[in-house]
Design a protein around this motif. Sequence first.
Motif, PDB file in Angstrom:
ATOM      1  N   GLU A 243       0.867  -0.882  -0.132  1.00  0.00           N
ATOM      2  CA  GLU A 243      -0.169  -0.479  -0.155  1.00  0.00           C
ATOM      3  C   GLU A 243       0.909   1.272  -0.127  1.00  0.00           C
ATOM      4  N   ARG A 244       2.070   0.971   0.753  1.00  0.00           N
ATOM      5  CA  ARG A 244       3.088   2.144   0.306  1.00  0.00           C
ATOM      6  C   ARG A 244       4.211   2.214  -0.275  1.00  0.00           C
ATOM      7  N   LYS A 245       3.865   0.899  -1.172  1.00  0.00           N
ATOM      8  CA  LYS A 245       4.925   1.241  -2.537  1.00  0.00           C
ATOM      9  C   LYS A 245       5.808   1.277  -1.348  1.00  0.00           C
ATOM     10  N   LEU A 246       6.815   0.981   0.070  1.00  0.00           N
ATOM     11  CA  LEU A 246       7.765   0.605   0.021  1.00  0.00           C
ATOM     12  C   LEU A 246       8.670  -1.003  -1.204  1.00  0.00           C
ATOM     13  N   ASP A 247       9.695  -0.255  -0.871  1.00  0.00           N
ATOM     14  CA  ASP A 247      10.773  -2.227  -0.912  1.00  0.00           C
ATOM     15  C   ASP A 247      11.104  -3.350  -0.048  1.00  0.00           C
ATOM     16  N   THR A 248      10.846  -4.484  -0.509  1.00  0.00           N
ATOM     17  CA  THR A 248      11.674  -5.155   0.760  1.00  0.00           C
ATOM     18  C   THR A 248      13.531  -5.814  -0.176  1.00  0.00           C
ATOM     19  N   LYS A 249      13.823  -6.893   1.452  1.00  0.00           N
ATOM     20  CA  LYS A 249      15.252  -6.965   1.032  1.00  0.00           C
ATOM     21  C   LYS A 249      15.714  -8.181   1.471  1.00  0.00           C
ATOM     22  N   VAL A 250      16.380  -8.578   1.370  1.00  0.00           N
ATOM     23  CA  VAL A 250      16.899  -9.626   2.592  1.00  0.00           C
ATOM     24  C   VAL A 250      18.274  -9.171   2.274  1.00  0.00           C
ATOM     25  N   ALA A 251      19.034  -9.310   3.337  1.00  0.00           N
ATOM     26  CA  ALA A 251      20.579  -8.970   2.875  1.00  0.00           C
ATOM     27  C   ALA A 251      21.145 -10.097   2.985  1.00  0.00           C
ATOM     28  N   SER A 252      22.310  -9.984   2.790  1.00  0.00           N
ATOM     29  CA  SER A 252      23.347 -11.281   2.594  1.00  0.00           C
ATOM     30  C   SER A 252      23.195 -11.890   3.667  1.00  0.00           C
ATOM     31  N   ARG A 253      23.269 -13.028   4.724  1.00  0.00           N
ATOM     32  CA  ARG A 253      23.315 -13.588   5.313  1.00  0.00           C
ATOM     33  C   ARG A 253      22.185 -13.669   6.385  1.00  0.00           C
ATOM     34  N   ALA A 254      20.875 -12.228   6.049  1.00  0.00           N
ATOM     35  CA  ALA A 254      19.970 -12.979   6.669  1.00  0.00           C
ATOM     36  C   ALA A 254      19.208 -13.637   6.644  1.00  0.00           C
ATOM     37  N   LEU A 255      18.196 -13.944   6.984  1.00  0.00           N
ATOM     38  CA  LEU A 255      16.802 -14.509   7.062  1.00  0.00           C
ATOM     39  C   LEU A 255      16.027 -14.581   7.561  1.00  0.00           C
ATOM     40  N   CYS A 256      15.125 -15.174   6.324  1.00  0.00           N
ATOM     41  CA  CYS A 256      13.940 -14.641   5.784  1.00  0.00           C
ATOM     42  C   CYS A 256      13.262 -15.685   5.290  1.00  0.00           C
ATOM     43  N   ALA A 257      11.895 -16.714   6.835  1.00  0.00           N
ATOM     44  CA  ALA A 257      11.362 -17.976   6.647  1.00  0.00           C
ATOM     45  C   ALA A 257      10.254 -18.017   7.209  1.00  0.00           C
ATOM     46  N   SER A 258       9.409 -19.058   6.715  1.00  0.00           N
ATOM     47  CA  SER A 258       7.962 -19.163   6.845  1.00  0.00           C
ATOM     48  C   SER A 258       7.340 -18.250   6.956  1.00  0.00           C
ATOM     49  N   SER A 259       6.672 -17.861   7.885  1.00  0.00           N
ATOM     50  CA  SER A 259       5.902 -16.347   7.196  1.00  0.00           C
ATOM     51  C   SER A 259       6.886 -15.231   6.658  1.00  0.00           C
ATOM     52  N   CYS A 260       7.430 -15.389   6.906  1.00  0.00           N
ATOM     53  CA  CYS A 260       8.795 -14.218   6.429  1.00  0.00           C
ATOM     54  C   CYS A 260       8.407 -13.582   5.031  1.00  0.00           C
TER      55      CYS A 260
END
Length: 261
Positions: free
Chosen positions: A147-164
């Motif tokens: 809705e806010r037209k933002l970007d998203t990012k997962v940095a190197s060696r950052a975790l984004c799992a399951s519902s992330c």
Amino acid sequence: MRIDEAVKALARLDDGVLMRGAFFSLLSATAVFLWIDMRDIVALNAALPGLGPIHQDQPVLPPALTEGVPKAPPVEPASSDEVLRQPMRFELRSGGMLLAEGTIDQGTGVRFSEEIEARGEYVKTVALNSPGGSVEDALAMSKLIRERKLDTKVASRALCASSCPIVLAGGVGRIAEEDAIVGVHQVFAGSGNRPTAEQAMSAAQSITARVARHLDAMGIGAGLWINALETPPDRLYYLTAKEMADFKLTTEPAATAETKS
């Protein structure tokens, strides 16, 4: 209808219609297996995954599911288990970067909304480092990001799992740097009370449909959610950079931290 007429009718169907039909047929079949899984969970009085903070005896980073055999994650996360287990907190950094780090516990969606309301004019990108958690809150965050037209990012060696990854999907632009750890598995929703098998089945079907519908609205390929449905909640399907691009979970090629800093 004669056989030749039926064949001609099928030929006129759009490939997308056929794919959607196959996908939702798979969802229906999956619901049966989810009911069996949830019946066993209820019998063992286990907590539903995908809800609230991670318990201390649960691994932050489950092993991968590779042809049914657990496998270690591709790289180790840069953050400690202690950091990732904490309820999600937000830190505004330079360049319009809002770091969202920790478990997506119940109420995270409200806290995120308050953070965006207070600092929204400065935020351009939401950087994620989370083992997942509450599906409802992940959906709320994802919708607000789009809705806010933002970007998203997962940095190197950052975790984004399951519902992330649901949150990641909300970005208009979506980046996973080289060695970012992104994984999916089955998710469920329910109340704080112990559900019956029938209630668990209903909740599983409902959240499955809602997540599938949301990902479709975000432009994410159905293959992402199919891999999630096929992976038990105590395992993760770790996505490669190519898979994330193919499923349109990312909108830009994998980049190193140096090139995206």
